[in-house]
Design an enzyme around this catalytic site. Structure first.
Site, PDB file in Angstrom:
ATOM      1  N   LYS A  53     -11.103 -56.001  10.614  1.00 21.57           N
ATOM      2  CA  LYS A  53     -10.329 -56.317   9.415  1.00 21.57           C
ATOM      3  C   LYS A  53      -9.062 -57.105   9.784  1.00 21.57           C
ATOM      4  O   LYS A  53      -8.817 -58.161   9.240  1.00 21.57           O
ATOM      5  CB  LYS A  53      -9.934 -55.039   8.664  1.00 21.57           C
ATOM      6  CG  LYS A  53     -11.106 -54.104   8.351  1.00 21.57           C
ATOM      7  CD  LYS A  53     -11.773 -54.413   7.031  1.00 21.57           C
ATOM      8  CE  LYS A  53     -13.111 -53.701   6.840  1.00 21.57           C
ATOM      9  NZ  LYS A  53     -13.151 -52.281   7.121  1.00 21.57           N
ATOM     10  N   TRP A 113     -13.666 -44.824   2.211  1.00 20.87           N
ATOM     11  CA  TRP A 113     -13.529 -44.497   3.638  1.00 20.87           C
ATOM     12  C   TRP A 113     -12.854 -43.149   3.821  1.00 20.87           C
ATOM     13  O   TRP A 113     -13.233 -42.373   4.699  1.00 20.87           O
ATOM     14  CB  TRP A 113     -12.769 -45.598   4.373  1.00 20.87           C
ATOM     15  CG  TRP A 113     -13.431 -46.927   4.242  1.00 20.87           C
ATOM     16  CD1 TRP A 113     -12.953 -48.034   3.618  1.00 20.87           C
ATOM     17  CD2 TRP A 113     -14.741 -47.290   4.716  1.00 20.87           C
ATOM     18  NE1 TRP A 113     -13.862 -49.058   3.675  1.00 20.87           N
ATOM     19  CE2 TRP A 113     -14.961 -48.635   4.341  1.00 20.87           C
ATOM     20  CE3 TRP A 113     -15.741 -46.615   5.417  1.00 20.87           C
ATOM     21  CZ2 TRP A 113     -16.144 -49.318   4.655  1.00 20.87           C
ATOM     22  CZ3 TRP A 113     -16.923 -47.294   5.720  1.00 20.87           C
ATOM     23  CH2 TRP A 113     -17.113 -48.620   5.340  1.00 20.87           C
ATOM     24  N   ASP A 173      -6.047 -43.670   9.236  1.00 21.75           N
ATOM     25  CA  ASP A 173      -7.001 -44.773   9.336  1.00 21.75           C
ATOM     26  C   ASP A 173      -6.296 -46.019   8.806  1.00 21.75           C
ATOM     27  O   ASP A 173      -6.049 -46.141   7.611  1.00 21.75           O
ATOM     28  CB  ASP A 173      -8.256 -44.451   8.514  1.00 21.75           C
ATOM     29  CG  ASP A 173      -9.284 -45.582   8.534  1.00 21.75           C
ATOM     30  OD1 ASP A 173      -8.998 -46.649   9.103  1.00 21.75           O
ATOM     31  OD2 ASP A 173     -10.376 -45.383   7.964  1.00 21.75           O
TER      32      ASP A 173
HETATM   33  C1  LIG Z   1     -14.026 -51.042   7.211  1.00 27.29           C
HETATM   34  C2  LIG Z   1     -13.371 -49.735   7.269  1.00 27.29           C
HETATM   35  C3  LIG Z   1     -13.935 -48.645   7.985  1.00 27.29           C
HETATM   36  C4  LIG Z   1     -15.291 -48.718   8.645  1.00 27.29           C
HETATM   37  O1  LIG Z   1     -15.286 -49.480   9.770  1.00 27.29           O
HETATM   38  P1  LIG Z   1     -16.622 -49.765  10.606  1.00 27.29           P
HETATM   39  O2  LIG Z   1     -16.085 -50.445  11.804  1.00 27.29           O
HETATM   40  O3  LIG Z   1     -17.526 -50.607   9.764  1.00 27.29           O
HETATM   41  O4  LIG Z   1     -17.232 -48.441  10.960  1.00 27.29           O
HETATM   42  C5  LIG Z   1     -13.229 -47.469   8.015  1.00 27.29           C
HETATM   43  N1  LIG Z   1     -12.040 -47.328   7.392  1.00 27.29           N
HETATM   44  C6  LIG Z   1     -11.491 -48.335   6.690  1.00 27.29           C
HETATM   45  C7  LIG Z   1     -10.177 -48.124   6.014  1.00 27.29           C
HETATM   46  C8  LIG Z   1     -12.135 -49.572   6.608  1.00 27.29           C
HETATM   47  O5  LIG Z   1     -11.585 -50.569   5.907  1.00 27.29           O
END
Ligand SMILES: *Cc1c(COP(=O)(O)O)cnc(C)c1O
Length: 309
Positions: free
Chosen positions: A197, A104, A173
């Site tokens: 998540k 990511w 993030d």
């Molecule tokens: C799952 C995830 C994403 C992507 O998220 P989406 O909602 O599928 O676009 C981005 N960053 C991290 C750290 C993630 O775990």
């Protein structure tokens, strides 16, 4: 364990608290006594506007953020933040620094190159992202530093706070570890987290942003991709994802009632059990550097490739 008795180890969409599922279920039938389903109510009706206001306020409270910050709920998952961040913060001739610590993190920096210069502050790509580099360097004049606090797929997690050079806004993030541990959020100027998540079902992304870092780029930004537009409209610029935001609100209330301290202690206990078992076993193997192992995502391989399949 979900109410149906299944055990779900997915990083996301992930298990939600049973009480949240029950409340969501009731709201699908009759939302706040409106006689309508949460799936049917207007996002401009007073009942949902209250949910939105309360959800934004509660997220801000749980993050301990001051009034420079605004919390908004956006569309487009974590991935859309990969372009919204540089679009709103980085001019074409300017540089942003990025940690390259996993899938990511790498995705975020790749997208940023569409908008300006990207400097890689550190990378663990050389060892297949199995550790977090101890040293990093932020390019002089960086408009911001982007980090990924938990590398979901590789199972590494950053120790926070980071103590970056003064004056460089930090963008984080936190999709896979928000509210899983005690964090001082004030050193960050922008935090984002896709809901599925740690926060609710997929379909909404929480963004907390310090308003002072916005409005300094000279490109034209489509309304839907402009943080300021969403802030001005109190996260109701267009029809938001009503149901995911409602469930995220229920989860935020659950987080508050449990207490992040308790959630963290529980997570540490669970992760320790798993890592200890993996380390003691001949069958499983955890390739991640011990000090960088994620408390949220425990990654392991199986000694035999056939068995792994
Ligand atoms: C799952 C995830 C994403 C992507 O998220 P989406 O909602 O599928 O676009 C981005 N960053 C991290 C750290 C993630 O775990």
């Amino acid at each position: 364990v979900c109410p149906m008795g299944k055990i779900n180890f997915y990083a996301g969409p992930a298990i939600l608290p049973a009480t949240v599922i029950e409340q969501a279920q009731a709201a699908v039938k009759n939302f706040e006594g409106t006689g309508l389903s949460i799936l049917e109510v207007s996002h401009r009706g007073k009942e949902f506007v209250k949910v939105m206001d309360n959800a934004r306020a509660l997220a801000k409270e749980l993050m301990g953020l001051n009034d420079n910050y605004e919390v908004i709920f956006l569309h487009g998952g974590g991935l859309s933040q990969f372009h919204m961040v540089p679009m709103n913060l980085l001019n074409e001739n300017e540089t942003a620094s990025y940690f390259d610590t996993g899938t990511w993190a790498h995705g975020a920096l790749t997208e940023a190159k569409l908008f300006g210069n990207v400097h890689i502050a550190c990378s663990s790509k050389d060892k297949n992202y199995t550790y977090i580099p101890r040293q990093y360097n932020v390019a002089p004049g960086s408009k911001y530093l982007h980090i990924t606090s938990n590398n979901t797929i590789y199972g590494t997690q950053l120790q926070l706070p980071l103590n970056p050079p003064a004056g460089v806004p930090v963008v984080c993030d936190m999709s896979s570890d928000i509210f899983s541990r005690k964090v001082d959020y004030n050193p960050f100027d922008l935090v984002y987290a896709a809901a599925q998540k740690n926060l609710g079902p997929s379909g909404t992304t929480l963004v907390a942003v310090n308003k002072n870092i916005l409005g300094h780029v000279n490109r034209r930004i489509p309304r839907m991709l402009d943080y300021r537009q969403h802030i001005e409209k109190e996260s109701l610029l267009n029809t938001p994802s009503v149901f995911p935001i409602y469930v995220a609100y229920l989860t935020l209330q659950w987080v508050k009632s449990e207490g992040v301290d308790n959630i963290e202690a529980r997570n540490l206990r669970k992760a320790k059990k798993l890592y200890d078992t993996i380390d003691a076993s001949d069958l499983f193997n955890c390739p991640i550097a011990k000090e960088d192992r994620s408390v949220m995502n425990v990654c392991f391989t199986v000694a035999s490739k056939e068995l792994e399949e």
